[in-house]
Design a protein around this motif. Structure first.
Motif, PDB file in Angstrom:
ATOM      1  N   THR A 143     -58.233  29.705 -89.332  1.00  0.00           N
ATOM      2  CA  THR A 143     -57.555  29.091 -90.473  1.00  0.00           C
ATOM      3  C   THR A 143     -58.574  28.931 -91.589  1.00  0.00           C
ATOM      4  O   THR A 143     -59.734  28.595 -91.345  1.00  0.00           O
ATOM      5  CB  THR A 143     -56.931  27.719 -90.129  1.00  0.00           C
ATOM      6  OG1 THR A 143     -57.981  26.744 -89.969  1.00  0.00           O
ATOM      7  CG2 THR A 143     -56.112  27.789 -88.856  1.00  0.00           C
ATOM      8  N   SER A 144     -58.133  29.186 -92.828  1.00  0.00           N
ATOM      9  CA  SER A 144     -59.071  29.163 -93.957  1.00  0.00           C
ATOM     10  C   SER A 144     -58.313  28.940 -95.253  1.00  0.00           C
ATOM     11  O   SER A 144     -57.127  29.273 -95.361  1.00  0.00           O
ATOM     12  CB  SER A 144     -59.836  30.494 -94.016  1.00  0.00           C
ATOM     13  OG  SER A 144     -60.726  30.521 -95.114  1.00  0.00           O
ATOM     14  N   ARG A 145     -59.017  28.379 -96.250  1.00  0.00           N
ATOM     15  CA  ARG A 145     -58.461  28.283 -97.598  1.00  0.00           C
ATOM     16  C   ARG A 145     -58.992  29.393 -98.494  1.00  0.00           C
ATOM     17  O   ARG A 145     -58.562  29.526 -99.632  1.00  0.00           O
ATOM     18  CB  ARG A 145     -58.813  26.928 -98.224  1.00  0.00           C
ATOM     19  CG  ARG A 145     -58.159  25.728 -97.592  1.00  0.00           C
ATOM     20  CD  ARG A 145     -58.311  24.484 -98.454  1.00  0.00           C
ATOM     21  NE  ARG A 145     -59.687  24.213 -98.801  1.00  0.00           N
ATOM     22  CZ  ARG A 145     -60.549  23.540 -98.020  1.00  0.00           C
ATOM     23  NH1 ARG A 145     -60.139  23.095 -96.839  1.00  0.00           N
ATOM     24  NH2 ARG A 145     -61.792  23.333 -98.412  1.00  0.00           N
ATOM     25  N   ASN A 146     -59.976  30.127 -97.999  1.00  0.00           N
ATOM     26  CA  ASN A 146     -60.676  31.123 -98.810  1.00  0.00           C
ATOM     27  C   ASN A 146     -59.967  32.474 -98.728  1.00  0.00           C
ATOM     28  O   ASN A 146     -59.854  33.050 -97.642  1.00  0.00           O
ATOM     29  CB  ASN A 146     -62.117  31.260 -98.304  1.00  0.00           C
ATOM     30  CG  ASN A 146     -62.969  32.123 -99.200  1.00  0.00           C
ATOM     31  OD1 ASN A 146     -62.467  32.885-100.023  1.00  0.00           O
ATOM     32  ND2 ASN A 146     -64.272  32.024 -99.037  1.00  0.00           N
ATOM     33  N   PRO A 147     -59.500  33.011 -99.844  1.00  0.00           N
ATOM     34  CA  PRO A 147     -58.787  34.301 -99.791  1.00  0.00           C
ATOM     35  C   PRO A 147     -59.705  35.510 -99.623  1.00  0.00           C
ATOM     36  O   PRO A 147     -59.221  36.631 -99.495  1.00  0.00           O
ATOM     37  CB  PRO A 147     -58.074  34.350-101.151  1.00  0.00           C
ATOM     38  CG  PRO A 147     -58.944  33.542-102.059  1.00  0.00           C
ATOM     39  CD  PRO A 147     -59.520  32.445-101.209  1.00  0.00           C
ATOM     40  N   ARG A 148     -61.039  35.308 -99.609  1.00  0.00           N
ATOM     41  CA  ARG A 148     -61.981  36.432 -99.580  1.00  0.00           C
ATOM     42  C   ARG A 148     -62.204  36.968 -98.160  1.00  0.00           C
ATOM     43  O   ARG A 148     -63.330  37.187 -97.739  1.00  0.00           O
ATOM     44  CB  ARG A 148     -63.321  36.024-100.188  1.00  0.00           C
ATOM     45  CG  ARG A 148     -63.288  35.713-101.661  1.00  0.00           C
ATOM     46  CD  ARG A 148     -64.687  35.492-102.228  1.00  0.00           C
ATOM     47  NE  ARG A 148     -65.409  34.428-101.563  1.00  0.00           N
ATOM     48  CZ  ARG A 148     -66.394  34.611-100.678  1.00  0.00           C
ATOM     49  NH1 ARG A 148     -66.756  35.825-100.320  1.00  0.00           N
ATOM     50  NH2 ARG A 148     -67.016  33.576-100.140  1.00  0.00           N
TER      51      ARG A 148
END
Length: 806
Positions: A143-148
Motif C-alpha cells: 500500500t502506498s500514496r506515492n504514484p511513482r
C-alpha cells in the motif's frame, strides 16, 4: 492455520470491494501489486489499508505464512523483517543487512514456506523496499500514496471511493436504524469517500446527531473552508466534537500530530505525565484515565486502537490536518511536550537487550518530532542512545544514517566541538566501520579524538571511549604497536579514574591484551587476560559475554604459548552454549577450540572448524575479518588432514579477501599468504612457494618485525623452499636465525621452537640432534601425535599461522 505476523485485526465493518479483491487476487499471481489512491484522491482516505487487511484475512487459508510489514520508515520495516527471519528459522546475522537478504532469498526459494503473503504497508518510497522484495511463488502486496511505482517493480491498482451501494451498506451496518434514504443522503453529501463516511458514522454514534443535524453542521463547516474536501470537513466535525466532550482526549490526539504513523503505546504517552501541561497531566498520570481518553479518540473515528486498547494509531491524513490547524505558539508548545515525552520514555543503557523493545517503540517517532532540532541536552542524549541501540541491534545502516543526520544538524546548531556533537561523531565512526567504510571511520575518529582532548581533556569518559575506538582503527590498519601504546595510556587513565574493576576499565584492559596477542606477546596477554577474567568473574555471572570473551582470549594466549591441552580445557566448560552458537563470543570460543584440537592432533578438529567457519559466514558475511580468520583455521585443518586441494582453495580465497578488506601489506594478508605457500610447497611447487614466502617475509619484517611469530613461521617455510631449490647455505642461515629468535621469543620448549630446531637438525643430517628434538616434541605433544609420525619419517615440520581476532 497459516502463520500470521503483525497482521492487524480484521475490520468487522468492511463492506463491498468484491471486484477489487478479485482483481488483486488475480494480479498477485503475476507479480507484486501496489494499492494506490485513485487519481482524484491523491492524499488517500479511500481505504487502501483496509482493503489490504481484508485481502490478507479473506485469503489467509491459501497461504502458509502471512506477514505484515509497516514500511513508512526504514527502521520499522527492517525490524519487522528481522522478526520474519526468526519465523523462517534463519540465523540472525550481526549485520542486519545480511539477515534481510537471507529473508528475501529464503522466501524466493520457498524455504521453508512456498505459499506466502508479505504486505508492505505505507511504502511511500519504492526505492526503500525494492531491495527486500522477494520473488518466487509467494505474493507481495503493497500500500502506498506515492504514484511513482513502475510496472517493473509492482502492478498498480488504484483504489477508488465506494460506489453508492457500498456507501449505503457501510453506513447502515454502522447504524442499523438508518433508513436507506438517510444513508443515501449522507453518502451523497460526503461524495462516497470511505474515510469521511467512517468519521461521519463514528461521530453520529458518539454524539447522537441525526442525519439532518450532521449534514447541517457539515455544510456550515464546508462553507467556512477555502478548499473543503469530504475528509477535511468530516475530520473537523469529529475533532470539534471530541474537543468539546473531552479536551484532554483531544490534546492527546494533538500530540500524535508530531508522532509517526506507527502504533503509539499508552506507556509512551504515560511517560509524559511529568512534562505535559497541567490541564492534561490529570488524565495522563492515571492509567485508567489515559486509556479512557485514548478510547474516546477511537470512538470519534480519529484514531484506531488495537483490541486490548494498549496502542493507538493515527492516520497520516488526520496527523496532517491536526498539524495544519495549530497556531505557531500551540505548535511549538506541543512539539516541546512530545520531545520531552520521548526523552522521558528513554530507558537508558541501549546496549541492554532488555531495553530494546522500548527503543524500538521510540525510534519511529524521532523524525516526525524533529528531535534533532531540540535545544534540551536530555533530548539530544535520547538521539545518541537511539543511535547506539540501532548499532547494538545490528542495524548499522540505520545507526549510520541517524548519526550522520545528528552530526550534520548539531555541527550547525551547536558547533563542531560541542560535547554531544563529538559523541555523535564517535558513534557515527563506529557505524561507518561496521558497514565497511573503515577509512572514513578512521579519519572521523582521529578528528573527534583531537577535538575531545582539546575541549574535554584526555581523562573525560567520552574521550577515552573514542581513544578505544581509535585503537580499533589502528588494529585494522595493522599498526599493532601504536594500538598498544594508545590502549596502555587509556588503561592507566581508566584505572586512575574508575579503578581496575570498573567494567569500562576491564574492556580497555581486554583491548590491551588483544594488542599484545597481535604483537606476539602471549605471556603479557595471558597475564592481563587472567587478571581481567578474575575481575569479571567477581562482577558478572558465569556465562556473561564479557566473561566468555576473557576465557576465549586466554585460551588463544595458551595456544600461542604452546599449551594446547590447557586451551582446550579452558573452553570445555559449556559457558558459550547459553549465549547461542552464533554469538560473537561463542564464535571466538568455537574457533579457538578447533585450533587447539588441531594442534593436539584430534580428528574432530576439521569438523569443528568447518561448523565454526559456516557460522561466522552466516553471522558476519564473507568479507568480515573474523570470518576470514575462521577460514584460515579451516584451511589449516584441511591441510593437516592431507586435503591439499581444499586447503589451497580456502587459503587462496582468504588471501584475496584479506587483500580486499585490509590491504596487501596488512600482517593478516601476509600471514595467510605464508600459510598458502606452505600448501603450495606441500604439492612440490617450491619455486612458487618461494616467491610467495619471500614477499610475505619481507612484508612481515616491515610491518611486525623480525621477531614476531608470524615472521618466524614464514621464515621457517622460506628455509624449506630454499633447501628444496638447492640453496642450502641460505636456507641454513635463515633456519638457524629462526631457531635463535624463536627461543628468545617463545622459549626453547615451545612446540614451534622445537619444530624449527628439528628442521635445522634434519637439514644438517645431525641424527643425535634430530633424536633429541623428537623426544622434546613428544613431551610437548604426547605420544601418537601426527606431527611426531612426520618427524620420525624424516619430514620437515611446518609452523602454520593462526591470525588472532582484531
Amino acid at each position: 492455520m497459516p502463520i500470521r505476523g503483525g497482521l492487524p485485526p480484521r475490520n468487522p465493518r468492511f463492506i463491498g470491494r468484491e471486484g477489487l479483491l478479485a482483481d488483486v487476487r488475480g494480479l498477485l499471481g503475476t507479480g507484486p501489486v501496489v494499492l494506490l489512491p485513485a487519481a482524484e484522491h491523491q492524499l488517500g482516505g479511500t481505504g487502501r489499508t483496509q482493503l489490504a487487511v481484508e485481502y490478507a484475512h479473506r485469503y489467509a487459508a491459501t497461504y502458509d505464512l502471512v506477514w505484515w510489514i509497516p514500511a513508512e520508515q526504514t527502521a520499522g520495516m527492517r525490524a519487522a523483517l528481522v522478526g520474519l527471519a526468526s519465523e523462517l528459522r534463519l540465523p540472525e546475522a550481526r549485520d542486519i543487512n545480511r539477515t534481510l537478504g537471507a529473508v528475501r532469498d529464503a522466501l524466493s526459494r520457498g524455504e521453508p514456506y512456498r505459499n506466502w503473503l508479505v504486505v508492505f504497508e505505507n511504502a511511500n518510497r519504492p526505492e526503500d523496499i525494492k531491495p527486500y522484495l522477494p520473488s518466487g511463488a509467494g505474493h507481495v502486496l503493497v500500500t502506498s500514496r506515492n504514484p511513482r511505482w513502475t510496472s517493473e517493480v509492482a502492478q498498480a491498482v488504484p483504489v477508488p471511493v465506494f460506489d453508492r451501494t457500498d456507501s449505503v451498506d457501510f453506513l447502515r451496518r454502522r447504524s442499523p436504524e438508518l433508513s436507506a434514504a438517510e444513508a443515501e443522503r449522507l453518502a451523497e453529501g460526503l461524495d462516497d469517500v470511505p474515510m469521511a463516511l467512517d468519521q461521519a458514522a463514528a461521530v453520529r454514534v458518539a454524539t447522537g446527531w441525526s442525519v439532518d443535524e450532521y449534514l447541517r453542521r457539515y455544510q456550515r463547516r464546508a462553507a467556512e473552508l477555502a478548499f473543503p474536501t469530504p475528509i477535511r470537513v468530516a475530520w473537523g466535525l469529529a475533532a470539534d466534537a471530541l474537543a468539546e466532550t473531552s479536551p484532554a482526549a483531544f490534546q492527546l490526539l494533538e500530540l500524535c500530530a508530531f508522532l509517526a504513523s506507527a502504533p503509539v503505546s499508552w506507556e509512551l504517552l504515560w511517560a509524559a505525565r511529568g512534562v505535559v501541561p497541567p490541564e492534561l497531566a490529570r488524565t495522563v498520570r492515571i492509567e485508567r484515565r489515559l486509556k479512557a481518553a485514548l478510547r474516546l479518540t477511537g470512538r470519534y473515528g480519529l484514531a484506531e486502537l488495537d483490541p486490548p486498547g494498549d496502542n493507538v494509531l493515527v492516520h497520516p491524513l488526520v496527523r496532517g490536518m491536526l498539524g495544519q490547524q495549530l497556531s505557531s505558539e500551540r505548535h511549538a508548545a506541543l512539539l516541546r511536550s512530545v520531545r520531552a515525552m520521548l526523552a522521558a520514555a528513554d530507558p537508558g543503557d541501549p546496549d541492554n537487550p532488555a531495553h530494546w523493545p522500548r527503543y524500538a517503540a521510540i525510534v519511529p517517532h524521532l523524525v516526525h518530532s524533529d528531535v534533532l532540532g531540540a535545544d534540551a541536552e536530555e533530548i539530544r542524549q535520547l538521539v545518541i542512545n537511539c543511535i547506539r541501540f540501532l548499532y547494538a541491534r545490528g542495524d548499522w545502516d540505520s545507526s549510520r544514517d541517524l548519526a550522520a543526520q545528528a552530526v550534520a544538524r548539531w555541527r550547525d546548531s551547536l558547533g563542531e566541538t560541542d560535547e554531544q556533537t563529538l559523541l555523535a561523531s564517535f558513534h557515527l565512526a563506529n557505524a561507518l566501520r561496521a558497514v565497511g567504510r573503515t577509512a572514513d571511520a578512521r579519519s572521523l575518529n582521529a578528528q573527534t579524538l583531537r577535538s575531545q582532548r582539546e575541549v574535554l581533556g584526555g581523562d573525560d569518559e567520552t574521550t577515552l571511549a573514542t581513544a578505544n575506538s581509535v585503537g580499533a582503527d589502528l588494529r585494522i590498519q595493522g599498526h599493532f604497536g601504536q594500538a598498544r601504546q594508545l590502549d596502555a595510556d587509556n588503561l592507566v587513565r581508566y584505572r586512575r579514574l574508575f579503578g581496575e574493576s570498573f567494567p569500562t576499565a576491564l574492556r580497555c584492559a581486554n583491548n590491551l591484551a588483544v594488542d599484545l596477542r597481535l604483537l606476539g606477546d602471549f605471556r603479557g596477554a595471558r597475564a592481563l587476560d587472567e587478571q581481567v577474567l578474575r575481575h569479571r568473574q567477581m562482577i558478572f555471572v558465569e556465562g556473561h559475554p564479557e566473561t566468555l570473551s576473557s576465557r576465549a582470549g586466554l585460551a588463544f594466549d595458551l595456544v600461542g604459548l604452546g599449551d594446547y591441552a590447557g586451551a582446550s580445557a579452558l573452553l570445555a566448560n559449556g559457558y558459550a552454549d547459553a549465549l547461542g552458537a552464533d554469538h560473537p563470543m561463542a564464535l571466538w570460543a568455537g574457533r579457538f577450540a578447533a585450533i587447539a584440537a588441531r594442534r593436539r592432533g584430534l580428528p574432530q578438529a576439521r569438523e569443528l572448524a568447518a561448523a565454526n567457519a559456516e557460522l561466522y559466514r552466516q553471522k558476519f558475511g564473507d568479507l568480515n575479518v573474523e570470518t576470514l580468520g575462521a577460514l584460515v583455521s579451516l584451511a589449516n585443518c584441511a591441510r593437516a588432514d592431507g586435503d591439499l586441494d581444499e586447503a589451497h582453495r580456502l587459503l587462496e580465497r582468504a588471501v584475496a579477501r584479506y587483500h580486499a578488506v585490509l590491504g596487501e601489506e596488512h600482517p593478516f594478508t601476509l600471514a595467510a599468504a605464508a600459510d598458502l605457500a606452505g600448501v603450495v610447497r606441500a604439492t612440490g611447487r617450491y619455486a612458487e612457494a618461494r616467491t610467495i614466502d619471500a614477499e610475505a617475509l619481507g612484508g612481515l619484517r616491515r610491518s611486525v618485525g623480525a621477531d614476531h611469530p608470524f615472521t618466524l613461521s614464514c621464515a621457517n617455510g622460506l628455509a624449506a623452499d630454499l633447501l628444496a631449490l638447492g640453496e642450502a647455505q641460505q636456507a641454513r642461515e635463515i633456519a638457524l636465525d629462526t631457531v635463535a629468535r624463536s627461543r628468545s621469543l617463545r622459549g626453547a620448549a615451545h612446540p614451534d621452537t622445537l619444530a624449527c630446531a628439528f628442521n635445522v637438525a634434519l637439514d644438517a643430517g645431525d641424527e643425535p640432534s634430530m633424536q633429541a628434538a623428537a623426544e622434546e616434541l613428544q613431551k610437548a605433544y604426547g605420544e601418537g601425535h601426527p606431527l611426531l609420525a612426520r618427524a620420525l619419517a624424516g619430514g620437515r615440520l611446518e609452523t602454520e599461522i593462526e591470525p588472532p581476532p582484531l
